[in-house]
Design a protein around this motif. Structure first.
Motif, mmCIF file in Angstrom:
data_model
loop_
_atom_site.group_PDB
_atom_site.id
_atom_site.type_symbol
_atom_site.label_atom_id
_atom_site.label_comp_id
_atom_site.label_asym_id
_atom_site.label_seq_id
_atom_site.Cartn_x
_atom_site.Cartn_y
_atom_site.Cartn_z
ATOM 1 N N MET A 183 47.691 43.498 41.723
ATOM 2 C CA MET A 183 48.064 43.769 40.380
ATOM 3 C C MET A 183 46.762 43.395 39.442
ATOM 4 O O MET A 183 46.352 42.037 39.599
ATOM 5 N N ILE A 184 46.408 44.379 38.846
ATOM 6 C CA ILE A 184 45.369 44.190 37.932
ATOM 7 C C ILE A 184 45.689 43.573 36.623
ATOM 8 O O ILE A 184 46.573 44.425 35.849
ATOM 9 N N ARG A 185 45.178 42.426 36.201
ATOM 10 C CA ARG A 185 45.744 41.850 34.914
ATOM 11 C C ARG A 185 44.638 42.273 33.869
ATOM 12 O O ARG A 185 43.499 41.822 33.818
ATOM 13 N N VAL A 186 45.214 42.564 32.710
ATOM 14 C CA VAL A 186 44.336 42.991 31.623
ATOM 15 C C VAL A 186 44.794 42.132 30.253
ATOM 16 O O VAL A 186 45.937 42.028 29.793
ATOM 17 N N LEU A 187 43.556 41.711 29.614
ATOM 18 C CA LEU A 187 43.855 41.045 28.277
ATOM 19 C C LEU A 187 43.294 42.302 27.282
ATOM 20 O O LEU A 187 42.176 42.879 27.402
ATOM 21 N N ALA B 265 48.457 41.281 30.481
ATOM 22 C CA ALA B 265 48.614 39.797 30.548
ATOM 23 C C ALA B 265 48.739 39.350 29.348
ATOM 24 O O ALA B 265 49.339 38.370 28.962
ATOM 25 N N GLY B 266 48.120 39.683 28.209
ATOM 26 C CA GLY B 266 48.322 39.490 26.870
ATOM 27 C C GLY B 266 47.392 40.167 25.979
ATOM 28 O O GLY B 266 46.697 41.129 26.270
ATOM 29 N N GLU B 267 47.523 39.877 24.496
ATOM 30 C CA GLU B 267 46.678 40.654 23.551
ATOM 31 C C GLU B 267 46.168 39.488 22.889
ATOM 32 O O GLU B 267 46.619 38.109 22.502
ATOM 33 N N LYS C 82 42.694 32.956 24.989
ATOM 34 C CA LYS C 82 43.766 33.649 26.038
ATOM 35 C C LYS C 82 42.887 33.815 27.055
ATOM 36 O O LYS C 82 43.631 33.831 28.360
ATOM 37 N N VAL C 83 41.643 34.395 27.250
ATOM 38 C CA VAL C 83 40.661 34.474 28.578
ATOM 39 C C VAL C 83 40.877 32.870 29.237
ATOM 40 O O VAL C 83 41.208 33.115 30.651
ATOM 41 N N ARG C 84 40.801 31.870 28.832
ATOM 42 C CA ARG C 84 40.883 30.758 29.357
ATOM 43 C C ARG C 84 42.038 30.508 29.902
ATOM 44 O O ARG C 84 42.274 29.663 31.040
ATOM 45 N N GLU C 85 43.300 30.760 29.059
ATOM 46 C CA GLU C 85 44.546 30.551 29.509
ATOM 47 C C GLU C 85 45.170 31.471 30.448
ATOM 48 O O GLU C 85 45.892 30.704 31.475
ATOM 49 N N LEU C 86 44.865 32.651 30.528
ATOM 50 C CA LEU C 86 45.593 33.556 31.328
ATOM 51 C C LEU C 86 44.586 33.983 32.324
ATOM 52 O O LEU C 86 45.360 34.635 33.403
ATOM 53 N N ARG C 87 43.387 34.102 32.380
ATOM 54 C CA ARG C 87 42.317 34.177 33.306
ATOM 55 C C ARG C 87 42.708 35.674 33.901
ATOM 56 O O ARG C 87 43.055 36.023 35.218
ATOM 57 N N PRO C 88 42.463 36.703 33.011
ATOM 58 C CA PRO C 88 42.778 37.970 33.504
ATOM 59 C C PRO C 88 41.851 38.460 34.372
ATOM 60 O O PRO C 88 40.542 37.957 34.479
ATOM 61 N N ASP C 89 41.887 39.755 34.751
ATOM 62 C CA ASP C 89 40.786 40.271 35.723
ATOM 63 C C ASP C 89 39.779 41.152 34.774
ATOM 64 O O ASP C 89 38.682 41.265 35.099
ATOM 65 N N VAL C 90 40.372 41.728 33.880
ATOM 66 C CA VAL C 90 39.777 42.504 32.847
ATOM 67 C C VAL C 90 39.862 42.428 31.488
ATOM 68 O O VAL C 90 41.228 42.318 31.084
ATOM 69 N N ILE D 58 32.121 34.328 27.505
ATOM 70 C CA ILE D 58 32.990 34.350 28.622
ATOM 71 C C ILE D 58 31.901 34.479 29.954
ATOM 72 O O ILE D 58 31.983 33.939 30.813
ATOM 73 N N THR D 59 31.039 35.191 29.647
ATOM 74 C CA THR D 59 30.073 35.539 30.924
ATOM 75 C C THR D 59 29.218 34.261 31.194
ATOM 76 O O THR D 59 28.772 34.033 32.271
ATOM 77 N N ASP D 60 28.997 33.355 30.133
ATOM 78 C CA ASP D 60 28.274 32.166 30.340
ATOM 79 C C ASP D 60 29.033 31.334 30.846
ATOM 80 O O ASP D 60 28.346 30.022 31.487
ATOM 81 N N ASP D 61 30.523 31.347 31.126
ATOM 82 C CA ASP D 61 31.439 30.081 31.263
ATOM 83 C C ASP D 61 31.503 30.311 33.047
ATOM 84 O O ASP D 61 32.133 31.243 33.797
ATOM 85 N N ASP D 62 30.904 29.687 33.783
ATOM 86 C CA ASP D 62 31.116 29.561 35.354
ATOM 87 C C ASP D 62 32.607 29.563 35.559
ATOM 88 O O ASP D 62 33.013 30.137 36.843
ATOM 89 N N ALA D 63 33.160 28.848 34.863
ATOM 90 C CA ALA D 63 34.812 28.985 35.168
ATOM 91 C C ALA D 63 35.518 30.370 35.087
ATOM 92 O O ALA D 63 36.708 30.589 35.679
#
Length: 221
Positions: free
Chosen positions: A1-5, A30-32, A42-50, A69-74
Motif C-alpha cells: 500500500m502506497i501511503r500519501v500525505l 495517510a494524512g493532511e 506530519k512527515v516525521r510522524e507518519l513517514r508517508p511514501d509520497v 525533508i530531503t536533507d533529513d537522513d531519517a
C-alpha cells in the motif's frame, strides 16, 4: 500500500485529491497538512511514501519544506511531488534541485496524478507533459562549470552514456531505442547509475549530469 500525505492550504483541493487517491486499491491517504510547518510534522510522524506538496503555503512554503525533508537522513524514503497552479512556476527549477521527485499542475488529469504517485515510489521522476525539456534547458542555462575531479569515476562507459541520455530528458523507452536495447535493460542501467551516485531519483540524476559536466548546454537536440 502506497501511503500519501496531502499538503495544501486549500481544503477543497485536499478533499478532491483524497477522494481520488483513497478510491485506489493500492493507495491510501495517510494524512493532511494545511501549511509547510504542519507538513513537516506530519512527515516525521507518519513517514508517508509520497508527499503531494503545494509550492505556495503559509508559515513555510513547499520549497523550503521539501528541502528540509530531503536533507533529513531519517526521511530518505519519502518522495515529494510538487504541486502548483502554473505549468512553469518560478520555483520549479529550485524545487528539483532541492530534491523534489516530481512536479504537477493541480488541474492535471486524474490518471496522470495516480501515475505520478506510483512512479515516484519506483524511483522515477515525474513532470507534467511539456515541462521536462524546458526544465532541463533552464538548468543548462543556469548550470555552473563542473567541479574539478571525476565525480562519475565509478560508472561504466555504458552507464555514463545512459546518464547523459537521462540528462537530455529521454525516457527509458527512448533510451532503449537509442541504444538498441530492451526497456528493461535501459531501466536497469539507470537504476544502477542512481545507486552508484547516491541519487534519490531520476530528477536528481539530471541535476548530477549537468553538475558533473557530463551534459552541457546545447545537447538538447
Amino acid at each position: 500500500m502506497i501511503r500519501v500525505l496531502l499538503a495544501d492550504d486549500q481544503s477543497l483541493v485536499r478533499a478532491g485529491f483524497r477522494a481520488l487517491l483513497d478510491a485506489q486499491p493500492d493507495i491510501e491517504v495517510a494524512g493532511e497538512a494545511a501549511d509547510g510547518e504542519q507538513a513537516l510534522r506530519k512527515v516525521r510522524e507518519l513517514r508517508p511514501d509520497v508527499v503531494l506538496m503545494d509550492i505556495r503555503m503559509p508559515l513555510l512554503d513547499g520549497l523550503a519544506a521539501t528541502r528540509r525533508i530531503t536533507d533529513d537522513d531519517a526521511l530518505t524514503g519519502v518522495k515529494v511531488v510538487m504541486l502548483t497552479t502554473f505549468e512553469l512556476d518560478e520555483y520549479v527549477f529550485e524545487a528539483i534541485r532541492s530534491g523534489a521527485s516530481g512536479f504537477l499542475v493541480k488541474d492535471t488529469e486524474p490518471d496522470e496524478l495516480l501515475r505520478a504517485v506510483r512512479a515516484v515510489v519506483e524511483g522515477d521522476a515525474l513532470l507534467s507533459p511539456g515541462v521536462t525539456r524546458r526544465l532541463i534547458a533552464e538548468f543548462a542555462a543556469r548550470s555552473k562549470e563542473p567541479a574539478a575531479g571525476d565525480a562519475l569515476a565509478e560508472l561504466t562507459e555504458r552507464e555514463r552514456e545512459v546518464m547523459a541520455l537521462v540528462g537530455i530528458g529521454l525516457s527509458n523507452e527512448e533510451i532503449a531505442r537509442r541504444l538498441v536495447v530492451s526497456p528493461l535493460t535501459a531501466k536497469t542501467h539507470v537504476s544502477r547509475t542512481m545507486v552508484k551516485l547516491g541519487a534519490r531519483d531520476r530528477a536528481q540524476l539530471v541535476v548530477l549530469a549537468y553538475e558533473s559536466g557530463l551534459v552541457r548546454p546545447g545537447w538538447l537536440g
